[in-house]
Design a protein around this motif. Structure first.
Motif, PDB file in Angstrom:
ATOM      1  N   THR A  22       0.835  -1.205   0.000  1.00  0.00           N
ATOM      2  CA  THR A  22       0.000   0.000   0.000  1.00  0.00           C
ATOM      3  C   THR A  22       0.867   1.250   0.000  1.00  0.00           C
ATOM      4  O   THR A  22       0.623   2.189  -0.774  1.00  0.00           O
ATOM      5  CB  THR A  22      -0.943   0.002   1.220  1.00  0.00           C
ATOM      6  OG1 THR A  22      -1.815  -1.128   1.131  1.00  0.00           O
ATOM      7  CG2 THR A  22      -1.762   1.272   1.285  1.00  0.00           C
ATOM      8  N   CYS A  23       1.898   1.268   0.832  1.00  0.00           N
ATOM      9  CA  CYS A  23       2.815   2.417   0.880  1.00  0.00           C
ATOM     10  C   CYS A  23       3.530   2.615  -0.455  1.00  0.00           C
ATOM     11  O   CYS A  23       3.679   3.753  -0.921  1.00  0.00           O
ATOM     12  CB  CYS A  23       3.844   2.235   1.993  1.00  0.00           C
ATOM     13  SG  CYS A  23       3.182   2.450   3.641  1.00  0.00           S
ATOM     14  N   ALA A  24       3.972   1.530  -1.073  1.00  0.00           N
ATOM     15  CA  ALA A  24       4.659   1.624  -2.362  1.00  0.00           C
ATOM     16  C   ALA A  24       3.749   2.235  -3.416  1.00  0.00           C
ATOM     17  O   ALA A  24       4.170   3.087  -4.204  1.00  0.00           O
ATOM     18  CB  ALA A  24       5.141   0.243  -2.809  1.00  0.00           C
ATOM     19  N   ASN A  25       2.491   1.822  -3.437  1.00  0.00           N
ATOM     20  CA  ASN A  25       1.538   2.372  -4.400  1.00  0.00           C
ATOM     21  C   ASN A  25       1.271   3.845  -4.153  1.00  0.00           C
ATOM     22  O   ASN A  25       1.260   4.646  -5.098  1.00  0.00           O
ATOM     23  CB  ASN A  25       0.228   1.579  -4.360  1.00  0.00           C
ATOM     24  CG  ASN A  25       0.281   0.358  -5.234  1.00  0.00           C
ATOM     25  OD1 ASN A  25       0.024   0.431  -6.425  1.00  0.00           O
ATOM     26  ND2 ASN A  25       0.639  -0.778  -4.644  1.00  0.00           N
ATOM     27  N   LEU A  26       1.072   4.213  -2.895  1.00  0.00           N
ATOM     28  CA  LEU A  26       0.842   5.623  -2.572  1.00  0.00           C
ATOM     29  C   LEU A  26       2.054   6.475  -2.926  1.00  0.00           C
ATOM     30  O   LEU A  26       1.918   7.571  -3.478  1.00  0.00           O
ATOM     31  CB  LEU A  26       0.498   5.772  -1.088  1.00  0.00           C
ATOM     32  CG  LEU A  26      -0.842   5.206  -0.646  1.00  0.00           C
ATOM     33  CD1 LEU A  26      -0.958   5.223   0.872  1.00  0.00           C
ATOM     34  CD2 LEU A  26      -1.985   5.986  -1.277  1.00  0.00           C
ATOM     35  N   ALA A  28       4.434   5.828  -5.207  1.00  0.00           N
ATOM     36  CA  ALA A  28       4.591   5.919  -6.664  1.00  0.00           C
ATOM     37  C   ALA A  28       3.565   6.869  -7.275  1.00  0.00           C
ATOM     38  O   ALA A  28       3.880   7.650  -8.174  1.00  0.00           O
ATOM     39  CB  ALA A  28       4.473   4.534  -7.295  1.00  0.00           C
ATOM     40  N   GLU A  29       2.348   6.824  -6.770  1.00  0.00           N
ATOM     41  CA  GLU A  29       1.307   7.718  -7.289  1.00  0.00           C
ATOM     42  C   GLU A  29       1.620   9.173  -6.967  1.00  0.00           C
ATOM     43  O   GLU A  29       1.522  10.048  -7.820  1.00  0.00           O
ATOM     44  CB  GLU A  29      -0.050   7.323  -6.718  1.00  0.00           C
ATOM     45  CG  GLU A  29      -1.193   8.121  -7.293  1.00  0.00           C
ATOM     46  CD  GLU A  29      -2.543   7.643  -6.828  1.00  0.00           C
ATOM     47  OE1 GLU A  29      -3.529   7.972  -7.499  1.00  0.00           O
ATOM     48  OE2 GLU A  29      -2.632   6.937  -5.796  1.00  0.00           O
ATOM     49  N   ARG A  30       2.030   9.443  -5.744  1.00  0.00           N
ATOM     50  CA  ARG A  30       2.372  10.824  -5.358  1.00  0.00           C
ATOM     51  C   ARG A  30       3.593  11.328  -6.105  1.00  0.00           C
ATOM     52  O   ARG A  30       3.638  12.467  -6.542  1.00  0.00           O
ATOM     53  CB  ARG A  30       2.633  10.905  -3.848  1.00  0.00           C
ATOM     54  CG  ARG A  30       1.408  10.625  -3.047  1.00  0.00           C
ATOM     55  CD  ARG A  30       0.877  11.683  -2.148  1.00  0.00           C
ATOM     56  NE  ARG A  30       1.433  12.991  -2.193  1.00  0.00           N
ATOM     57  CZ  ARG A  30       1.726  13.717  -1.129  1.00  0.00           C
ATOM     58  NH1 ARG A  30       1.554  13.214   0.069  1.00  0.00           N
ATOM     59  NH2 ARG A  30       2.184  14.934  -1.253  1.00  0.00           N
ATOM     60  N   LEU A  31       4.604  10.468  -6.242  1.00  0.00           N
ATOM     61  CA  LEU A  31       5.804  10.844  -6.985  1.00  0.00           C
ATOM     62  C   LEU A  31       5.437  11.231  -8.413  1.00  0.00           C
ATOM     63  O   LEU A  31       5.904  12.244  -8.944  1.00  0.00           O
ATOM     64  CB  LEU A  31       6.800   9.684  -6.983  1.00  0.00           C
ATOM     65  CG  LEU A  31       8.156   9.956  -7.607  1.00  0.00           C
ATOM     66  CD1 LEU A  31       8.972  10.870  -6.709  1.00  0.00           C
ATOM     67  CD2 LEU A  31       8.900   8.659  -7.845  1.00  0.00           C
ATOM     68  N   SER A  32       4.579  10.450  -9.016  1.00  0.00           N
ATOM     69  CA  SER A  32       4.134  10.726 -10.382  1.00  0.00           C
ATOM     70  C   SER A  32       3.368  12.043 -10.455  1.00  0.00           C
ATOM     71  O   SER A  32       3.592  12.855 -11.347  1.00  0.00           O
ATOM     72  CB  SER A  32       3.263   9.570 -10.875  1.00  0.00           C
ATOM     73  OG  SER A  32       2.768   9.836 -12.156  1.00  0.00           O
ATOM     74  N   ASN A  36       5.714  14.705 -11.982  1.00  0.00           N
ATOM     75  CA  ASN A  36       5.376  14.447 -13.387  1.00  0.00           C
ATOM     76  C   ASN A  36       6.327  13.444 -14.032  1.00  0.00           C
ATOM     77  O   ASN A  36       6.857  13.682 -15.108  1.00  0.00           O
ATOM     78  CB  ASN A  36       5.333  15.746 -14.194  1.00  0.00           C
ATOM     79  CG  ASN A  36       4.241  16.653 -13.717  1.00  0.00           C
ATOM     80  OD1 ASN A  36       3.137  16.205 -13.437  1.00  0.00           O
ATOM     81  ND2 ASN A  36       4.540  17.931 -13.601  1.00  0.00           N
ATOM     82  N   VAL A  37       6.546  12.337 -13.321  1.00  0.00           N
ATOM     83  CA  VAL A  37       7.385  11.256 -13.847  1.00  0.00           C
ATOM     84  C   VAL A  37       6.596   9.955 -13.773  1.00  0.00           C
ATOM     85  O   VAL A  37       5.720   9.795 -12.919  1.00  0.00           O
ATOM     86  CB  VAL A  37       8.704  11.115 -13.058  1.00  0.00           C
ATOM     87  CG1 VAL A  37       9.573  12.356 -13.220  1.00  0.00           C
ATOM     88  CG2 VAL A  37       8.446  10.826 -11.597  1.00  0.00           C
ATOM     89  N   PRO A  38       6.892   8.996 -14.650  1.00  0.00           N
ATOM     90  CA  PRO A  38       6.191   7.716 -14.569  1.00  0.00           C
ATOM     91  C   PRO A  38       6.689   6.895 -13.385  1.00  0.00           C
ATOM     92  O   PRO A  38       7.824   7.039 -12.955  1.00  0.00           O
ATOM     93  CB  PRO A  38       6.529   7.026 -15.892  1.00  0.00           C
ATOM     94  CG  PRO A  38       7.822   7.640 -16.311  1.00  0.00           C
ATOM     95  CD  PRO A  38       7.808   9.048 -15.786  1.00  0.00           C
ATOM     96  N   PHE A  73       1.833   4.360 -12.898  1.00  0.00           N
ATOM     97  CA  PHE A  73       1.381   5.729 -12.666  1.00  0.00           C
ATOM     98  C   PHE A  73       2.064   6.627 -13.673  1.00  0.00           C
ATOM     99  O   PHE A  73       3.247   6.471 -13.932  1.00  0.00           O
ATOM    100  CB  PHE A  73       1.726   6.179 -11.242  1.00  0.00           C
ATOM    101  CG  PHE A  73       1.079   5.327 -10.191  1.00  0.00           C
ATOM    102  CD1 PHE A  73      -0.236   5.547  -9.846  1.00  0.00           C
ATOM    103  CD2 PHE A  73       1.769   4.296  -9.605  1.00  0.00           C
ATOM    104  CE1 PHE A  73      -0.845   4.739  -8.895  1.00  0.00           C
ATOM    105  CE2 PHE A  73       1.182   3.490  -8.645  1.00  0.00           C
ATOM    106  CZ  PHE A  73      -0.139   3.711  -8.289  1.00  0.00           C
ATOM    107  N   THR A  74       1.327   7.546 -14.261  1.00  0.00           N
ATOM    108  CA  THR A  74       1.913   8.451 -15.255  1.00  0.00           C
ATOM    109  C   THR A  74       1.669   9.894 -14.872  1.00  0.00           C
ATOM    110  O   THR A  74       0.744  10.202 -14.132  1.00  0.00           O
ATOM    111  CB  THR A  74       1.341   8.203 -16.654  1.00  0.00           C
ATOM    112  OG1 THR A  74      -0.078   8.375 -16.603  1.00  0.00           O
ATOM    113  CG2 THR A  74       1.678   6.835 -17.165  1.00  0.00           C
ATOM    114  N   GLU A  75       2.521  10.745 -15.427  1.00  0.00           N
ATOM    115  CA  GLU A  75       2.401  12.176 -15.132  1.00  0.00           C
ATOM    116  C   GLU A  75       1.141  12.739 -15.723  1.00  0.00           C
ATOM    117  O   GLU A  75       0.485  12.228 -16.531  1.00  0.00           O
ATOM    118  CB  GLU A  75       3.622  12.937 -15.630  1.00  0.00           C
ATOM    119  CG  GLU A  75       3.788  12.899 -17.119  1.00  0.00           C
ATOM    120  CD  GLU A  75       4.696  11.805 -17.662  1.00  0.00           C
ATOM    121  OE1 GLU A  75       5.443  12.120 -18.578  1.00  0.00           O
ATOM    122  OE2 GLU A  75       4.665  10.683 -17.205  1.00  0.00           O
TER     123      GLU A  75
END
Length: 75
Positions: A22-26, A28-32, A36-38, A73-75
Motif C-alpha cells: 500500500t505504501c509503495a503504491n501511494l 509511486a502515485e504521489r511521486l508521479s 510528473n514522472v512515470p 502511474f503516469t504524469e
C-alpha cells in the motif's frame, strides 16, 4: 536527467507486506503526481506478473524500458 531506480518498502517490525505494498503504491502515485514522472512498481507491489522480478524489469536496461512496460502511474 535524474532517476530513482529503486525505493523499497520492506516490512521490518510490526508492519505487514500488504501495508508495504500500500505504501509503495501511494508513494509511486504521489511521486508521479508531484514530479510528473512515470512510476513502475515491481515485486509484491507489481500490477502485472511480468514485473514480479526486478531482473526481468531491468532486462534491456533503461533504453528498453519504454518499449517493455507502461508505467503503473503516469504524469
Amino acid at each position: 536527467m535524474g532517476t530513482l531506480d529503486v525505493c523499497p518498502f520492506i516490512p521490518v517490525q510490526n508492519v505487514t507486506m500488504e501495508e508495504c505494498v500500500t505504501c509503495a503504491n501511494l508513494f509511486a502515485e504521489r511521486l508521479s503526481d508531484i514530479l510528473n514522472v512515470p512510476g513502475h512498481l515491481y515485486g509484491k507491489a507489481a500490477h502485472i506478473e511480468e514485473r514480479r522480478s526486478l531482473p526481468s524489469v531491468r532486462s534491456g536496461e533503461y533504453e528498453a524500458l519504454a518499449e517493455k512496460v507502461c508505467p503503473d502511474f503516469t504524469e
